[in-house]
Design a protein around this motif. Structure first.
Motif, PDB file in Angstrom:
ATOM      1  N   ALA A 120       0.860  -1.198   0.000  1.00 17.77           N
ATOM      2  CA  ALA A 120       0.000   0.000   0.000  1.00 17.77           C
ATOM      3  C   ALA A 120       0.890   1.240   0.000  1.00 17.77           C
ATOM      4  O   ALA A 120       1.701   1.412   0.913  1.00 17.77           O
ATOM      5  CB  ALA A 120      -0.899   0.004   1.222  1.00 17.77           C
ATOM      6  N   PRO A 121       0.776   2.104  -1.002  1.00 19.42           N
ATOM      7  CA  PRO A 121       1.679   3.258  -1.064  1.00 19.42           C
ATOM      8  C   PRO A 121       1.354   4.363  -0.063  1.00 19.42           C
ATOM      9  O   PRO A 121       2.245   5.090   0.367  1.00 19.42           O
ATOM     10  CB  PRO A 121       1.512   3.771  -2.497  1.00 19.42           C
ATOM     11  CG  PRO A 121       0.171   3.277  -2.932  1.00 19.42           C
ATOM     12  CD  PRO A 121      -0.071   1.991  -2.197  1.00 19.42           C
ATOM     13  N   TYR A 122       0.074   4.479   0.339  1.00 18.80           N
ATOM     14  CA  TYR A 122      -0.329   5.591   1.194  1.00 18.80           C
ATOM     15  C   TYR A 122      -1.220   5.121   2.346  1.00 18.80           C
ATOM     16  O   TYR A 122      -1.903   4.101   2.251  1.00 18.80           O
ATOM     17  CB  TYR A 122      -1.104   6.645   0.389  1.00 18.80           C
ATOM     18  CG  TYR A 122      -0.387   7.157  -0.820  1.00 18.80           C
ATOM     19  CD1 TYR A 122       0.773   7.929  -0.690  1.00 18.80           C
ATOM     20  CD2 TYR A 122      -0.844   6.861  -2.100  1.00 18.80           C
ATOM     21  CE1 TYR A 122       1.445   8.397  -1.810  1.00 18.80           C
ATOM     22  CE2 TYR A 122      -0.178   7.321  -3.225  1.00 18.80           C
ATOM     23  CZ  TYR A 122       0.967   8.088  -3.069  1.00 18.80           C
ATOM     24  OH  TYR A 122       1.638   8.543  -4.182  1.00 18.80           O
ATOM     25  N   VAL A 123      -1.219   5.913   3.404  1.00 14.50           N
ATOM     26  CA  VAL A 123      -2.167   5.727   4.499  1.00 14.50           C
ATOM     27  C   VAL A 123      -2.841   7.071   4.760  1.00 14.50           C
ATOM     28  O   VAL A 123      -2.199   8.120   4.724  1.00 14.50           O
ATOM     29  CB  VAL A 123      -1.461   5.210   5.774  1.00 14.50           C
ATOM     30  CG1 VAL A 123      -0.398   6.184   6.267  1.00 14.50           C
ATOM     31  CG2 VAL A 123      -2.472   4.942   6.886  1.00 14.50           C
ATOM     32  N   ARG A 124      -4.151   7.034   4.978  1.00 10.07           N
ATOM     33  CA  ARG A 124      -4.927   8.247   5.249  1.00 10.07           C
ATOM     34  C   ARG A 124      -5.519   8.127   6.652  1.00 10.07           C
ATOM     35  O   ARG A 124      -6.127   7.108   6.987  1.00 10.07           O
ATOM     36  CB  ARG A 124      -6.026   8.416   4.200  1.00 10.07           C
ATOM     37  CG  ARG A 124      -6.729   9.776   4.215  1.00 10.07           C
ATOM     38  CD  ARG A 124      -7.649   9.896   3.013  1.00 10.07           C
ATOM     39  NE  ARG A 124      -8.325  11.161   2.940  1.00 10.07           N
ATOM     40  CZ  ARG A 124      -7.846  12.250   2.350  1.00 10.07           C
ATOM     41  NH1 ARG A 124      -6.652  12.213   1.789  1.00 10.07           N
ATOM     42  NH2 ARG A 124      -8.531  13.375   2.318  1.00 10.07           N
ATOM     43  N   ILE A 125      -5.340   9.170   7.452  1.00 10.43           N
ATOM     44  CA  ILE A 125      -5.700   9.104   8.872  1.00 10.43           C
ATOM     45  C   ILE A 125      -6.665  10.231   9.235  1.00 10.43           C
ATOM     46  O   ILE A 125      -6.438  11.394   8.890  1.00 10.43           O
ATOM     47  CB  ILE A 125      -4.437   9.200   9.755  1.00 10.43           C
ATOM     48  CG1 ILE A 125      -3.463   8.067   9.412  1.00 10.43           C
ATOM     49  CG2 ILE A 125      -4.807   9.161  11.236  1.00 10.43           C
ATOM     50  CD1 ILE A 125      -2.108   8.197  10.093  1.00 10.43           C
ATOM     51  N   LYS A 126      -7.727   9.856   9.942  1.00 12.16           N
ATOM     52  CA  LYS A 126      -8.673  10.849  10.476  1.00 12.16           C
ATOM     53  C   LYS A 126      -8.457  10.934  11.987  1.00 12.16           C
ATOM     54  O   LYS A 126      -8.595   9.939  12.699  1.00 12.16           O
ATOM     55  CB  LYS A 126     -10.114  10.426  10.186  1.00 12.16           C
ATOM     56  CG  LYS A 126     -11.160  11.352  10.808  1.00 12.16           C
ATOM     57  CD  LYS A 126     -12.549  10.736  10.701  1.00 12.16           C
ATOM     58  CE  LYS A 126     -13.606  11.618  11.358  1.00 12.16           C
ATOM     59  NZ  LYS A 126     -14.936  10.977  11.391  1.00 12.16           N
ATOM     60  N   ALA A 127      -8.091  12.114  12.463  1.00  9.86           N
ATOM     61  CA  ALA A 127      -7.867  12.317  13.894  1.00  9.86           C
ATOM     62  C   ALA A 127      -8.653  13.522  14.371  1.00  9.86           C
ATOM     63  O   ALA A 127      -8.974  14.426  13.591  1.00  9.86           O
ATOM     64  CB  ALA A 127      -6.379  12.511  14.180  1.00  9.86           C
ATOM     65  N   ARG A 128      -8.961  13.544  15.673  1.00 14.45           N
ATOM     66  CA  ARG A 128      -9.733  14.648  16.248  1.00 14.45           C
ATOM     67  C   ARG A 128      -8.982  15.241  17.445  1.00 14.45           C
ATOM     68  O   ARG A 128      -8.451  14.523  18.288  1.00 14.45           O
ATOM     69  CB  ARG A 128     -11.123  14.169  16.691  1.00 14.45           C
ATOM     70  CG  ARG A 128     -12.082  15.315  17.024  1.00 14.45           C
ATOM     71  CD  ARG A 128     -13.460  14.782  17.352  1.00 14.45           C
ATOM     72  NE  ARG A 128     -14.080  14.064  16.266  1.00 14.45           N
ATOM     73  CZ  ARG A 128     -14.759  14.639  15.261  1.00 14.45           C
ATOM     74  NH1 ARG A 128     -14.903  15.955  15.237  1.00 14.45           N
ATOM     75  NH2 ARG A 128     -15.296  13.907  14.305  1.00 14.45           N
ATOM     76  N   ARG A 129      -8.958  16.569  17.499  1.00 16.06           N
ATOM     77  CA  ARG A 129      -8.288  17.277  18.596  1.00 16.06           C
ATOM     78  C   ARG A 129      -9.120  17.161  19.859  1.00 16.06           C
ATOM     79  O   ARG A 129     -10.348  17.322  19.830  1.00 16.06           O
ATOM     80  CB  ARG A 129      -8.104  18.759  18.224  1.00 16.06           C
ATOM     81  CG  ARG A 129      -7.387  19.584  19.302  1.00 16.06           C
ATOM     82  CD  ARG A 129      -5.947  19.162  19.444  1.00 16.06           C
ATOM     83  NE  ARG A 129      -5.167  20.107  20.208  1.00 16.06           N
ATOM     84  CZ  ARG A 129      -4.765  19.899  21.459  1.00 16.06           C
ATOM     85  NH1 ARG A 129      -5.130  18.806  22.110  1.00 16.06           N
ATOM     86  NH2 ARG A 129      -4.006  20.803  22.060  1.00 16.06           N
ATOM     87  N   ILE A 130      -8.466  16.899  20.974  1.00 15.75           N
ATOM     88  CA  ILE A 130      -9.166  16.837  22.255  1.00 15.75           C
ATOM     89  C   ILE A 130      -8.505  17.792  23.245  1.00 15.75           C
ATOM     90  O   ILE A 130      -7.319  18.085  23.152  1.00 15.75           O
ATOM     91  CB  ILE A 130      -9.166  15.410  22.838  1.00 15.75           C
ATOM     92  CG1 ILE A 130      -7.724  14.877  22.979  1.00 15.75           C
ATOM     93  CG2 ILE A 130      -9.994  14.470  21.978  1.00 15.75           C
ATOM     94  CD1 ILE A 130      -7.618  13.568  23.714  1.00 15.75           C
ATOM     95  N   GLY A 131      -9.303  18.314  24.179  1.00 13.89           N
ATOM     96  CA  GLY A 131      -8.772  19.074  25.297  1.00 13.89           C
ATOM     97  C   GLY A 131      -8.071  20.371  24.974  1.00 13.89           C
ATOM     98  O   GLY A 131      -7.163  20.769  25.686  1.00 13.89           O
ATOM     99  N   GLN A 132      -8.497  21.058  23.903  1.00 16.78           N
ATOM    100  CA  GLN A 132      -7.792  22.282  23.516  1.00 16.78           C
ATOM    101  C   GLN A 132      -8.364  23.520  24.190  1.00 16.78           C
ATOM    102  O   GLN A 132      -7.629  24.334  24.722  1.00 16.78           O
ATOM    103  CB  GLN A 132      -7.839  22.445  21.989  1.00 16.78           C
ATOM    104  CG  GLN A 132      -7.306  23.768  21.450  1.00 16.78           C
ATOM    105  CD  GLN A 132      -5.799  23.873  21.475  1.00 16.78           C
ATOM    106  OE1 GLN A 132      -5.175  23.533  22.462  1.00 16.78           O
ATOM    107  NE2 GLN A 132      -5.202  24.354  20.407  1.00 16.78           N
TER     108      GLN A 132
END
Length: 254
Positions: A227-239
C-alpha cells in the motif's frame, strides 16, 4: 517543478468542481457540509485542495513553502470567483496562527519531505479547536523501504526501517519524487506522534491503487504488493479552556 507542470501542481479539473465535497471527501469523514468551517490546507498548494474546499463553502487558508504553488491557488481561485487566503511558510511552523484558529486541517502527502514529523503534529494540534479534525495522508514506511523494480520474489525491502537521514535518490518511480529529499517515518512516529500531540485517531484507511494483472513494475502492480499511502482521520481533544462567566468567580469579601 511547479512552473514546469509537475503532477502535484495540476489544478483541479472542471468535473471535480461539480461536487467538490464528494471529490475531496470520498470517505465521508467531513459530514454533509463544511459550509463556514475554518479550513487549513497544510502544505497543499498547487490549485487543487484549497480551491475545492473553498468551492465546498469553507473559509480556506492554504499554507505552502512554495510561492509558485500558492500562485496556482490564487489563479484558480480568481478564475472561479473563490475566496481563499495563502501563506508562504513551512508546515512545521504555524506560529503566524493563533490557538484554535481552525476547525479542520487537511494535510495531503508531504510529511515525507521533513526529517521529523513530531513538530508538525504539535503545530497542527495547537491551531485546531477542540473537537477539530486533522485529516492527513502519508507515504507508508514499507513503500519507502521497497525497491521500485520487481524481482522474482516481488518488491524487496532494501532500506532499513530504523534509519537516519534522507532516502537515496530515485528515478522513474511514481512512489517517489525525483529531485527531492524524502524521509522514512515509522508507524510509531506517524500514528503515535498524532496521539502524543493531543489528538485521537478515529479512522485509518489505505487508499487502494492496486490493479490485478497490471504491467509489472507499474504503479498499480507495485501497489498490489505494498500500500503506497495511508490516510488518517484524527480529532483534537482538550484544547479549549473552560470559560468563567462574569460574576461566577468567588473572591474574598465578595
Amino acid at each position: 517543478m511547479a512552473r514546469g507542470g509537475h503532477r502535484f501542481a495540476q489544478p483541479a479539473q472542471e468535473e471535480e468542481f461539480k461536487n467538490p465535497l464528494k471529490t475531496i471527501d470520498r470517505w465521508g469523514w467531513l459530514g454533509e457540509s463544511i459550509y463556514g468551517q475554518r479550513v487549513l490546507c497544510l502544505a497543499s498548494g498547487g490549485g487543487r485542495q484549497g480551491p475545492l474546499y473553498a468551492a465546498a463553502g469553507a473559509i480556506v487558508t492554504v499554507v505552502d513553502i512554495s510561492g509558485a504553488q500558492l500562485e496556482i491557488d490564487r489563479k484558480v481561485a480568481a478564475d472561479r470567483g473563490l475566496q481563499l487566503k495563502t501563506v508562504e511558510a513551512s508546515m512545521d511552523d504555524l506560529s503566524m496562527f493563533a490557538p484554535t484558529d481552525f476547525d479542520i486541517v487537511i494535510h495531503p502527502v508531504s510529511t515525507c519531505y521533513v526529517p521529523d514529523v513530531a513538530p508538525i503534529f504539535r503545530e497542527v494540534a495547537k491551531v485546531l479547536c477542540s473537537g477539530g479534525l486533522y485529516i492527513s495522508q502519508h507515504k507508508t514506511p514499507t513503500s519507502l523501504q521497497a525497491k521500485i523494480k520487481r524481482s522474482e520474489q516481488g518488491y524487496e525491502l532494501t532500506e532499513p526501517y530504523y534509519r537516519n537521514g534522507p532516502l537515496p535518490e530515485v528515478k522513474g518511480s511514481r512512489h517517489r519524487e525525483e529531485g527531492t529529499l524524502e524521509y522514512l517515518h515509522r508507524w510509531d512516529q506517524l500514528v503515535g506522534g498524532i496521539c502524543q500531540a493531543g489528538m485521537v485517531i478515529e479512522d485509518l484507511v489505505e487508499p487502494i491503487h492496486a490493479k490485478k494483472d497490471a504491467e509489472p513494475n507499474s504503479f498499480e502492480d507495485r501497489s498490489m504488493f505494498i500500500a503506497p499511502y495511508v490516510r488518517i482521520k484524527a480529532r483534537r481533544i482538550g484544547q479549549d479552556k473552560p470559560r468563567v462567566e462574569a460574576g461566577s468567580l468567588w473572591l474574598p469579601g465578595s
